[in-house]
Design a protein around this motif. Structure first.
Motif, PDB file in Angstrom:
ATOM      1  N   GLU A 252     -59.644  51.339  23.605  1.00 42.81           N
ATOM      2  CA  GLU A 252     -59.255  50.425  22.528  1.00 42.81           C
ATOM      3  C   GLU A 252     -57.772  50.519  22.184  1.00 42.81           C
ATOM      4  N   LEU A 253     -57.163  51.555  22.678  1.00 40.18           N
ATOM      5  CA  LEU A 253     -55.748  51.751  22.336  1.00 40.18           C
ATOM      6  C   LEU A 253     -54.836  50.907  23.220  1.00 40.18           C
ATOM      7  N   PRO A 254     -53.836  50.292  22.658  1.00 42.79           N
ATOM      8  CA  PRO A 254     -52.802  49.662  23.491  1.00 42.79           C
ATOM      9  C   PRO A 254     -52.115  50.723  24.354  1.00 42.79           C
ATOM     10  N   ASP A 255     -51.517  50.271  25.448  1.00 39.26           N
ATOM     11  CA  ASP A 255     -50.919  51.213  26.398  1.00 39.26           C
ATOM     12  C   ASP A 255     -49.896  52.142  25.744  1.00 39.26           C
ATOM     13  N   GLU A 256     -49.119  51.584  24.859  1.00 39.08           N
ATOM     14  CA  GLU A 256     -48.062  52.396  24.247  1.00 39.08           C
ATOM     15  C   GLU A 256     -48.636  53.605  23.530  1.00 39.08           C
ATOM     16  N   PHE A 257     -49.792  53.390  22.909  1.00 33.57           N
ATOM     17  CA  PHE A 257     -50.427  54.486  22.181  1.00 33.57           C
ATOM     18  C   PHE A 257     -51.201  55.384  23.144  1.00 33.57           C
TER      19      PHE A 257
ATOM     20  N   ARG B 278     -58.789  58.508  32.402  1.00 26.56           N
ATOM     21  CA  ARG B 278     -58.558  58.362  30.956  1.00 26.56           C
ATOM     22  C   ARG B 278     -57.618  57.194  30.669  1.00 26.56           C
ATOM     23  N   LEU B 279     -56.747  56.921  31.596  1.00 27.09           N
ATOM     24  CA  LEU B 279     -55.847  55.775  31.408  1.00 27.09           C
ATOM     25  C   LEU B 279     -56.574  54.453  31.602  1.00 27.09           C
ATOM     26  N   THR B 280     -57.376  54.383  32.655  1.00 24.65           N
ATOM     27  CA  THR B 280     -57.962  53.092  33.016  1.00 24.65           C
ATOM     28  C   THR B 280     -59.341  52.875  32.410  1.00 24.65           C
ATOM     29  N   GLY B 281     -60.080  53.957  32.256  1.00 27.82           N
ATOM     30  CA  GLY B 281     -61.416  53.845  31.685  1.00 27.82           C
ATOM     31  C   GLY B 281     -62.456  53.359  32.659  1.00 27.82           C
ATOM     32  N   ALA B 282     -62.136  53.287  33.930  1.00 32.26           N
ATOM     33  CA  ALA B 282     -63.119  52.825  34.919  1.00 32.26           C
ATOM     34  C   ALA B 282     -62.953  53.637  36.196  1.00 32.26           C
TER      35      ALA B 282
ATOM     36  N   THR C 118     -55.186  56.499  41.340  1.00 34.75           N
ATOM     37  CA  THR C 118     -54.903  57.807  41.955  1.00 34.75           C
ATOM     38  C   THR C 118     -54.316  57.622  43.347  1.00 34.75           C
ATOM     39  N   GLN C 119     -54.883  56.691  44.085  1.00 35.07           N
ATOM     40  CA  GLN C 119     -54.336  56.431  45.428  1.00 35.07           C
ATOM     41  C   GLN C 119     -52.904  55.924  45.357  1.00 35.07           C
ATOM     42  N   GLN C 120     -52.685  55.009  44.430  1.00 30.65           N
ATOM     43  CA  GLN C 120     -51.310  54.489  44.279  1.00 30.65           C
ATOM     44  C   GLN C 120     -50.338  55.624  43.974  1.00 30.65           C
ATOM     45  N   ALA C 121     -50.781  56.494  43.082  1.00 27.49           N
ATOM     46  CA  ALA C 121     -49.893  57.593  42.682  1.00 27.49           C
ATOM     47  C   ALA C 121     -49.584  58.506  43.863  1.00 27.49           C
ATOM     48  N   PHE C 122     -50.595  58.832  44.644  1.00 30.79           N
ATOM     49  CA  PHE C 122     -50.348  59.722  45.783  1.00 30.79           C
ATOM     50  C   PHE C 122     -49.546  59.022  46.883  1.00 30.79           C
ATOM     51  N   LEU C 123     -49.759  57.735  47.024  1.00 35.16           N
ATOM     52  CA  LEU C 123     -48.937  57.007  48.005  1.00 35.16           C
ATOM     53  C   LEU C 123     -47.473  57.006  47.580  1.00 35.16           C
TER      54      LEU C 123
ATOM     55  N   LEU D 264     -46.499  64.481  39.424  1.00 33.50           N
ATOM     56  CA  LEU D 264     -47.529  63.508  39.782  1.00 33.50           C
ATOM     57  C   LEU D 264     -47.987  62.704  38.571  1.00 33.50           C
ATOM     58  N   PHE D 265     -48.086  63.368  37.431  1.00 30.90           N
ATOM     59  CA  PHE D 265     -48.498  62.659  36.220  1.00 30.90           C
ATOM     60  C   PHE D 265     -47.476  61.566  35.861  1.00 30.90           C
ATOM     61  N   ALA D 266     -46.217  61.902  36.019  1.00 30.18           N
ATOM     62  CA  ALA D 266     -45.173  60.907  35.715  1.00 30.18           C
ATOM     63  C   ALA D 266     -45.287  59.715  36.671  1.00 30.18           C
ATOM     64  N   ILE D 267     -45.529  60.004  37.944  1.00 34.14           N
ATOM     65  CA  ILE D 267     -45.715  58.912  38.913  1.00 34.14           C
ATOM     66  C   ILE D 267     -46.938  58.087  38.534  1.00 34.14           C
ATOM     67  N   LEU D 268     -47.992  58.794  38.146  1.00 36.06           N
ATOM     68  CA  LEU D 268     -49.233  58.102  37.765  1.00 36.06           C
ATOM     69  C   LEU D 268     -48.987  57.170  36.573  1.00 36.06           C
ATOM     70  N   ARG D 269     -48.295  57.657  35.586  1.00 33.69           N
ATOM     71  CA  ARG D 269     -48.013  56.823  34.402  1.00 33.69           C
ATOM     72  C   ARG D 269     -47.242  55.581  34.811  1.00 33.69           C
ATOM     73  N   ASN D 270     -46.242  55.781  35.658  1.00 34.91           N
ATOM     74  CA  ASN D 270     -45.439  54.628  36.088  1.00 34.91           C
ATOM     75  C   ASN D 270     -46.279  53.625  36.868  1.00 34.91           C
ATOM     76  N   CYS D 271     -47.122  54.143  37.753  1.00 35.54           N
ATOM     77  CA  CYS D 271     -47.998  53.240  38.513  1.00 35.54           C
ATOM     78  C   CYS D 271     -48.908  52.477  37.567  1.00 35.54           C
ATOM     79  N   TYR D 272     -49.421  53.173  36.592  1.00 31.77           N
ATOM     80  CA  TYR D 272     -50.330  52.531  35.639  1.00 31.77           C
ATOM     81  C   TYR D 272     -49.607  51.418  34.875  1.00 31.77           C
ATOM     82  N   LEU D 273     -48.425  51.732  34.399  1.00 36.96           N
ATOM     83  CA  LEU D 273     -47.691  50.733  33.618  1.00 36.96           C
ATOM     84  C   LEU D 273     -47.301  49.543  34.489  1.00 36.96           C
TER      85      LEU D 273
END
Lengths: 239, 177
Positions: free
Chosen positions: B113-118, B26-30, B38-43, B62-71
């Motif tokens: 279509e949403l910017p990351d902040e949103f 849902r974050l990346t759309g791909a 997901t791999q980055q987050a688990f690593l 894990l979700f918090a780690i995922l968000r940070n990795c995404y950002l």
């Protein structure tokens, strides 16, 4: 449609994401590669890595594992504490025990120290007498008397050496250290409470030792017995 | 001692990989980006496994780690200015049936279509069930900012997902940071 219905619908749709086949296995392989210790031991004893359909319904397995992990984490500090206790006990049992030094031992030790000092460079001297290691009233001093700190004399970390000069130009050193040290105990009953009238002459110098309270005094005089006595105040008991 | 985290990671992956992947998608759309994320987050989780004291909070952790990795990943890319994203929120939906079925692909298109902040705010709301106060606390943002972003992001999703029942707004709106 109100907000609540919309939120529920979006929430459901959010979860509708098909999982790629073999995702868990690829993740574990990546983690294994990153950490070589994620290895065979971590595999379940039977079957393969857990996959989507066989996931536990809740975090009970993880909770159970983590409890064990936490227990194991305590093993390290506990082991360190135990090792420290063993080390302390071992030191206490096997620590070097020095027999109390007698009068002759003190003279010999200070003589060696004096020789080493003579071979070393001169040290800065202070005019004001040391408060912690006061001069002995039994020794003749004058305005040229100086003192300097010494260390490792008779096993003591600190001490003082007074540099003395007689009216006849003879030089002497009066060492003062604390008697209260367990590292190199000194048999105080072997020491006189005032300077002996006759010093021990060796290698061109005469030495005498005595104690006063908690202080040990050792006088080293360059010269013979006569020179030695020239640094001692005349008292009845010295006669 | 070093084997301990590995034990945890195997279980973490088994129990949480699906949720983490869905969030990542849902974050990346791909699909590929989601799996990479997901791999980055688990690593990252593997490196920080000692920080996880309460296994009941594993998913949120894990979700918090995922968000940070995404950002972090997004910061390395050329940022997409929110002012360049034209978001059609001309329409506000009206009444809908009780059980509305939202097309997951349309949802993803709207999220993309949403910017990351949103996007972060809206996913924390829907995926993690965070209130706007919790979101503000975790992202160290003012509550008003979070409320505003959440409201506008929801408005965007409504406009995209329920266009046939929406009402036109008086003026076109763009989401701005």
């Amino acid at each position: 449609m109100n907000d609540e219905h919309f939120d529920r619908a979006v929430g459901r749709a959010m979860e509708q994401v098909p999982l790629p086949l073999g995702l868990a296995e690829r993740l574990l392989a990546t983690l294994q590669a990153a950490d070589g210790q994620l290895a065979e031991a971590n595999r379940p004893a039977q079957g393969s890595w857990p996959v989507e359909g066989s996931r536990p319904a809740d975090g009970s397995r993880l909770a159970e594992k983590n409890r064990r992990v936490v227990s194991r984490r305590w093993l390290v500090p506990a082991s360190i504490a135990a090792a420290a206790l063993v080390a302390v006990f071992g030191w206490f049992v096997f620590r070097p025990v020095y027999p109390p030094m007698g009068y002759e031992d003190v003279i010999a030790d200070v003589g060696d120290f004096y020789d080493q000092e003579a071979a070393a460079e001169g040290q800065p001297l202070a005019v004001v007498p040391s408060a912690d290691f006061p001069l002995s009233s039994a020794v003749v001093t004058n305005s040229s008397t100086r003192w300097r700190p010494v260390s490792k004399l008779l096993g003591r970390s600190t001490g003082v050496a007074y540099e003395l000069t007689s009216a006849r130009g003879k030089r002497a050193t009066l060492y003062v250290v604390d008697l209260n040290s367990r590292h190199r105990p000194i048999a105080t009953n072997s020491l006189p409470s005032s300077p002996p009238n006759n010093g021990i002459f060796t290698e061109g110098r005469t030495m005498g030792a005595w104690s006063n309270g908690t202080q040990l005094y050792v006088l080293v005089v360059e010269g013979d017995d006569r020179d030695y006595r020239g640094f001692l105040r005349r008292r009845d008991h010295l006669a | 001692m070093a084997e301990t985290p590995a034990l945890d990671m195997a279980l973490l992956v088994a129990e949480q990989h699906a949720a983490v992947y869905r969030y990542a998608y849902r974050l990346t759309g791909a699909v590929c980006d989601a799996e990479d994320l997901t791999q980055q987050a688990f690593l990252a989780a593997q490196r920080k496994i000692g920080q996880l004291r309460d296994p009941r909070r594993a998913r949120g952790w894990l979700f918090a780690i995922l968000r940070n990795c995404y950002l972090k990943t997004r910061r390395k890319r050329v940022p997409l200015s929110a002012t360049k994203v034209d978001l059609d929120v001309d329409n506000i939906p009206e009444k809908q049936p009780d059980e509305l079925a939202i097309d997951p692909e349309k949802l993803q298109a709207a999220l993309n279509e949403l910017p990351d902040e949103f996007k972060i705010v809206i996913l924390m709301f829907y995926f993690e069930g965070c209130s706007y106060r919790e979101i503000a606390e975790r992202l160290t943002l003012p509550s008003g900012t979070v409320m505003s972003r959440l409201s506008r992001a929801k408005g965007h999703l409504r406009a995209r997902l329920l266009p046939e029942t929406s009402q036109p707004l008086e003026t076109p709106t763009r989401l701005r940071r």
